[in-house]
Motif scaffolding. Structure first.
Motif, PDB file in Angstrom:
ATOM      1  N   ILE A 117       1.118  -1.254   0.026  1.00  0.00           N
ATOM      2  CA  ILE A 117       0.249   0.220  -0.236  1.00  0.00           C
ATOM      3  C   ILE A 117       1.094   1.729   0.202  1.00  0.00           C
ATOM      4  O   ILE A 117       0.676   2.261  -0.604  1.00  0.00           O
ATOM      5  CB  ILE A 117      -0.998   0.537   1.332  1.00  0.00           C
ATOM      6  N   VAL A 118       1.738   0.998   0.759  1.00  0.00           N
ATOM      7  CA  VAL A 118       2.497   2.533   0.477  1.00  0.00           C
ATOM      8  C   VAL A 118       2.985   2.306  -1.052  1.00  0.00           C
ATOM      9  O   VAL A 118       3.433   3.294  -1.169  1.00  0.00           O
ATOM     10  CB  VAL A 118       3.785   1.870   1.941  1.00  0.00           C
ATOM     11  N   MET A 119       3.932   1.563  -0.860  1.00  0.00           N
ATOM     12  CA  MET A 119       4.484   1.605  -2.532  1.00  0.00           C
ATOM     13  C   MET A 119       3.361   2.294  -3.285  1.00  0.00           C
ATOM     14  O   MET A 119       3.935   3.189  -4.290  1.00  0.00           O
ATOM     15  CB  MET A 119       5.290   0.176  -3.081  1.00  0.00           C
ATOM     16  N   SER A 120       2.021   1.636  -3.476  1.00  0.00           N
ATOM     17  CA  SER A 120       1.517   2.356  -4.557  1.00  0.00           C
ATOM     18  C   SER A 120       0.893   4.148  -4.244  1.00  0.00           C
ATOM     19  O   SER A 120       0.205   3.807  -5.379  1.00  0.00           O
ATOM     20  CB  SER A 120       0.010   1.167  -4.207  1.00  0.00           C
ATOM     21  N   ASN A 121       0.815   4.011  -3.044  1.00  0.00           N
ATOM     22  CA  ASN A 121       0.498   5.263  -2.494  1.00  0.00           C
ATOM     23  C   ASN A 121       1.314   6.404  -3.589  1.00  0.00           C
ATOM     24  O   ASN A 121       1.403   7.589  -3.234  1.00  0.00           O
ATOM     25  CB  ASN A 121      -0.577   5.293  -1.244  1.00  0.00           C
ATOM     26  N   ALA A 122       2.955   5.765  -2.814  1.00  0.00           N
ATOM     27  CA  ALA A 122       3.481   6.879  -3.158  1.00  0.00           C
ATOM     28  C   ALA A 122       3.583   7.099  -4.989  1.00  0.00           C
ATOM     29  O   ALA A 122       3.656   8.057  -5.404  1.00  0.00           O
ATOM     30  CB  ALA A 122       5.076   6.107  -3.107  1.00  0.00           C
ATOM     31  N   VAL A 123       3.165   5.919  -5.746  1.00  0.00           N
ATOM     32  CA  VAL A 123       2.893   6.297  -6.977  1.00  0.00           C
ATOM     33  C   VAL A 123       1.604   6.897  -6.934  1.00  0.00           C
ATOM     34  O   VAL A 123       1.705   8.656  -8.017  1.00  0.00           O
ATOM     35  CB  VAL A 123       2.657   4.879  -7.812  1.00  0.00           C
ATOM     36  N   ILE A 124       0.459   7.144  -6.794  1.00  0.00           N
ATOM     37  CA  ILE A 124      -0.877   8.133  -6.710  1.00  0.00           C
ATOM     38  C   ILE A 124      -0.322   8.879  -6.533  1.00  0.00           C
ATOM     39  O   ILE A 124      -0.471  10.591  -6.746  1.00  0.00           O
ATOM     40  CB  ILE A 124      -1.877   7.639  -5.757  1.00  0.00           C
ATOM     41  N   GLY A 125       0.699   9.628  -5.540  1.00  0.00           N
ATOM     42  CA  GLY A 125       1.423  10.781  -5.441  1.00  0.00           C
ATOM     43  C   GLY A 125       1.618  11.333  -6.177  1.00  0.00           C
ATOM     44  O   GLY A 125       2.069  12.831  -6.426  1.00  0.00           O
ATOM     45  N   GLY A 126       2.741  10.576  -7.105  1.00  0.00           N
ATOM     46  CA  GLY A 126       3.351  11.144  -8.032  1.00  0.00           C
ATOM     47  C   GLY A 126       2.681  11.581  -9.051  1.00  0.00           C
ATOM     48  O   GLY A 126       2.753  12.862 -10.141  1.00  0.00           O
ATOM     49  N   VAL A 127       0.934  11.222  -9.526  1.00  0.00           N
ATOM     50  CA  VAL A 127       0.628  10.879 -10.277  1.00  0.00           C
ATOM     51  C   VAL A 127      -0.157  12.222 -10.159  1.00  0.00           C
ATOM     52  O   VAL A 127      -0.795  12.805 -11.034  1.00  0.00           O
ATOM     53  CB  VAL A 127      -0.677   9.559 -10.471  1.00  0.00           C
ATOM     54  N   THR A 128      -0.541  12.475  -9.103  1.00  0.00           N
ATOM     55  CA  THR A 128      -1.300  13.566  -8.477  1.00  0.00           C
ATOM     56  C   THR A 128      -0.325  15.062  -8.969  1.00  0.00           C
ATOM     57  O   THR A 128      -0.791  15.703  -9.260  1.00  0.00           O
ATOM     58  CB  THR A 128      -1.790  13.952  -7.152  1.00  0.00           C
ATOM     59  N   VAL A 129       0.642  14.557  -8.276  1.00  0.00           N
ATOM     60  CA  VAL A 129       1.776  15.784  -9.344  1.00  0.00           C
ATOM     61  C   VAL A 129       1.757  16.096 -10.103  1.00  0.00           C
ATOM     62  O   VAL A 129       1.613  17.710 -11.666  1.00  0.00           O
ATOM     63  CB  VAL A 129       3.301  15.734  -8.740  1.00  0.00           C
ATOM     64  N   TRP A 130       1.824  15.008 -11.036  1.00  0.00           N
ATOM     65  CA  TRP A 130       1.642  15.278 -12.878  1.00  0.00           C
ATOM     66  C   TRP A 130       0.899  15.839 -13.457  1.00  0.00           C
ATOM     67  O   TRP A 130       0.734  16.719 -14.278  1.00  0.00           O
ATOM     68  CB  TRP A 130       2.388  13.796 -13.092  1.00  0.00           C
ATOM     69  N   MET A 131      -0.729  15.467 -12.131  1.00  0.00           N
ATOM     70  CA  MET A 131      -1.869  15.897 -13.010  1.00  0.00           C
ATOM     71  C   MET A 131      -1.934  17.474 -12.005  1.00  0.00           C
ATOM     72  O   MET A 131      -2.978  17.961 -12.636  1.00  0.00           O
ATOM     73  CB  MET A 131      -2.636  14.468 -12.746  1.00  0.00           C
ATOM     74  N   GLY A 132      -1.254  18.221 -11.803  1.00  0.00           N
ATOM     75  CA  GLY A 132      -1.441  18.975 -11.235  1.00  0.00           C
ATOM     76  C   GLY A 132      -2.132  19.130 -10.195  1.00  0.00           C
ATOM     77  O   GLY A 132      -3.546  20.366  -9.856  1.00  0.00           O
ATOM     78  N   LEU A 133      -2.635  17.840  -9.345  1.00  0.00           N
ATOM     79  CA  LEU A 133      -3.468  18.410  -8.359  1.00  0.00           C
ATOM     80  C   LEU A 133      -5.338  18.123  -8.483  1.00  0.00           C
ATOM     81  O   LEU A 133      -5.664  18.634  -7.763  1.00  0.00           O
ATOM     82  CB  LEU A 133      -3.225  19.595  -7.326  1.00  0.00           C
ATOM     83  N   ASN A 134      -4.835  17.767  -9.304  1.00  0.00           N
ATOM     84  CA  ASN A 134      -6.377  17.380  -9.757  1.00  0.00           C
ATOM     85  C   ASN A 134      -6.938  16.953  -8.680  1.00  0.00           C
ATOM     86  O   ASN A 134      -6.222  15.493  -7.734  1.00  0.00           O
ATOM     87  CB  ASN A 134      -6.537  15.519 -10.525  1.00  0.00           C
ATOM     88  N   PRO A 135      -8.207  16.954  -8.276  1.00  0.00           N
ATOM     89  CA  PRO A 135      -9.145  17.290  -6.830  1.00  0.00           C
ATOM     90  C   PRO A 135      -9.368  15.443  -7.224  1.00  0.00           C
ATOM     91  O   PRO A 135      -9.173  15.103  -5.125  1.00  0.00           O
ATOM     92  CB  PRO A 135      -9.649  17.670  -7.036  1.00  0.00           C
ATOM     93  N   TRP A 136      -9.788  14.628  -7.956  1.00  0.00           N
ATOM     94  CA  TRP A 136     -10.021  13.310  -7.790  1.00  0.00           C
ATOM     95  C   TRP A 136      -8.545  12.423  -7.603  1.00  0.00           C
ATOM     96  O   TRP A 136      -8.715  10.965  -6.645  1.00  0.00           O
ATOM     97  CB  TRP A 136     -10.271  12.791  -8.948  1.00  0.00           C
ATOM     98  N   THR A 137      -7.465  12.385  -7.961  1.00  0.00           N
ATOM     99  CA  THR A 137      -6.081  12.128  -7.595  1.00  0.00           C
ATOM    100  C   THR A 137      -5.697  12.317  -6.003  1.00  0.00           C
ATOM    101  O   THR A 137      -5.652  11.461  -5.634  1.00  0.00           O
ATOM    102  CB  THR A 137      -4.636  12.317  -8.587  1.00  0.00           C
ATOM    103  N   VAL A 138      -5.907  13.658  -5.754  1.00  0.00           N
ATOM    104  CA  VAL A 138      -5.762  14.354  -4.677  1.00  0.00           C
ATOM    105  C   VAL A 138      -6.730  13.440  -3.219  1.00  0.00           C
ATOM    106  O   VAL A 138      -5.988  12.894  -2.121  1.00  0.00           O
ATOM    107  CB  VAL A 138      -5.473  15.344  -4.241  1.00  0.00           C
ATOM    108  N   ALA A 139      -8.186  12.846  -3.472  1.00  0.00           N
ATOM    109  CA  ALA A 139      -8.586  12.820  -2.900  1.00  0.00           C
ATOM    110  C   ALA A 139      -8.533  10.362  -2.514  1.00  0.00           C
ATOM    111  O   ALA A 139      -8.790  10.422  -1.336  1.00  0.00           O
ATOM    112  CB  ALA A 139      -9.918  12.294  -3.976  1.00  0.00           C
ATOM    113  N   GLY A 140      -8.176  10.898  -4.106  1.00  0.00           N
ATOM    114  CA  GLY A 140      -7.249   9.123  -3.854  1.00  0.00           C
ATOM    115  C   GLY A 140      -6.242   8.639  -2.950  1.00  0.00           C
ATOM    116  O   GLY A 140      -6.402   7.030  -2.379  1.00  0.00           O
ATOM    117  N   HIS A 141      -5.121   9.705  -3.578  1.00  0.00           N
ATOM    118  CA  HIS A 141      -4.516   9.325  -2.227  1.00  0.00           C
ATOM    119  C   HIS A 141      -4.376   9.732  -1.171  1.00  0.00           C
ATOM    120  O   HIS A 141      -3.952   9.145  -0.545  1.00  0.00           O
ATOM    121  CB  HIS A 141      -3.189  11.318  -2.529  1.00  0.00           C
TER     122      HIS A 141
END
Length: 322
Positions: A117-141
């Motif tokens: 889960i830690v490894m997966s969420n690190a990737v989600i955090g990276g995607v969140t940055v790539w997507m300019g803090l899209n609120p849906w990815t922030v919520a997923g994070h």
């Protein structure tokens, strides 16, 4: 020549953690899960979500934060570094679980679940940055971080019981009420992301997209769910007294009511004062404490007896000779 041992097996051959050490290792993962949730919120509340504007590096030219990134860069990079502390805590929990005597495979699996889960969420955090803090990815994070907290709390609880078949401590209707509390509390946390996703604290000073609804309406729906949780928790507290439940279970129900009361006060005060950053951070901490209280109450409604006699553990400082 004997079989080649994995590092974990090698350690397990030479170290048997005491029950206290095993429990502390699991608790460290719980504590760090809460810390990473709260500090992640601090990144957003300080407008530092894009302090490091790419991932996994901080900038296109630097792996770490630079002076040009300023305050926001240091906040964002600091939160990234805390992921390594979290990983260390989870790693300690895995090593302690693997080294427990007798061997407890269920604990080891729970520890590895935290790792993934830690490894997966690190990737989600990276995607969140790539997507300019899209609120849906922030919520997923945020929700993934709460998934980690869930497994960490279960692991912590399991270190204090055996591996036998679960036995109920209260009647079936009471256990069903507990599941209702768990499900509605999970919904409450998810609804909280719709408030922040549409609200004022987007995580950066730039034009960050928001969820397509008015945050005050989302807050009202969130509040309704909170009142449902309060009603269910109060019903649980009363029912446990009627069925003469064990003292520790009744204490868990009391603790949940206390946390809900405090969380409700913070929630209403922040709403009527324009959601100031400090109160939002306190509300995020309260959300984690509420979820821990909900899980501990649910887990206290059953017990797992020890099926095999334990092997006395060596002192933590003592290493067996090879």
């Amino acid at each position: 020549m004997g079989p080649v041992l994995t590092p974990l097996a090698f350690i397990a051959q030479r170290w048997a953690p005491s029950p206290r050490t095993l429990r502390r290792a699991a608790l460290s993962a719980v504590v760090m899960s809460v810390v990473i949730i709260v500090t992640g919120g601090a990144v957003r509340l300080t407008g530092s979500g894009l302090g490091c504007d790419t991932w996994p590096k901080c900038t296109d030219d630097s792996l770490i934060v630079t002076a040009e990134q300023g305050f926001h860069g240091f906040v964002e990079f600091g939160n990234r570094m805390l992921t390594y502390v979290l990983s260390a805590a989870v790693g300690w929990a895995i090593i302690a679980a693997r080294s427990a005597k007798p061997r407890r495979r269920s604990l080891t699996r729970l520890g590895w679940a935290q790792f993934w889960i830690v490894m997966s969420n690190a990737v989600i955090g990276g995607v969140t940055v790539w997507m300019g803090l899209n609120p849906w990815t922030v919520a997923g994070h945020f929700l993934a971080a709460n998934s980690l907290l869930t497994v960490a709390v279960i692991t912590w609880h399991r270190t204090g019981e055996g591996d036998g078949t679960p036995k109920p401590r209260v009647p079936r209707p009471v256990r069903k009420l507990s599941w209702a509390i768990v499900l509605v509390s999970a919904l409450l946390i998810a609804l909280g992301t719709t408030v922040t996703g549409a609200g004022k604290h987007a995580g950066d000073s730039s034009d960050v997209p928001r969820m397509p609804w008015d945050w005050t309406n989302a807050a009202h729906v969130h509040a309704i769910a909170a009142w449902v949780v309060v009603a269910l928790a109060l019903a649980m507290w009363l029912v446990l007294r009627v069925v003469d439940a064990p003292d520790d279970t009744r204490a868990r129900a009391r603790d949940l009511l206390i946390v809900l009361f405090a969380q409700g006060i913070i929630g209403y005060v922040q709403y009527f004062t324009g959601v100031p950053e400090l109160l939002v951070a306190a509300h995020m901490l309260g959300s984690s404490l509420m979820w821990i209280a909900v899980l501990r109450l649910a887990l206290s409604l059953r017990e797992r007896p020890t099926t095999t006699p334990g092997i006395p553990a060596q002192p933590d400082a003592e290493l067996a000779t090879a």
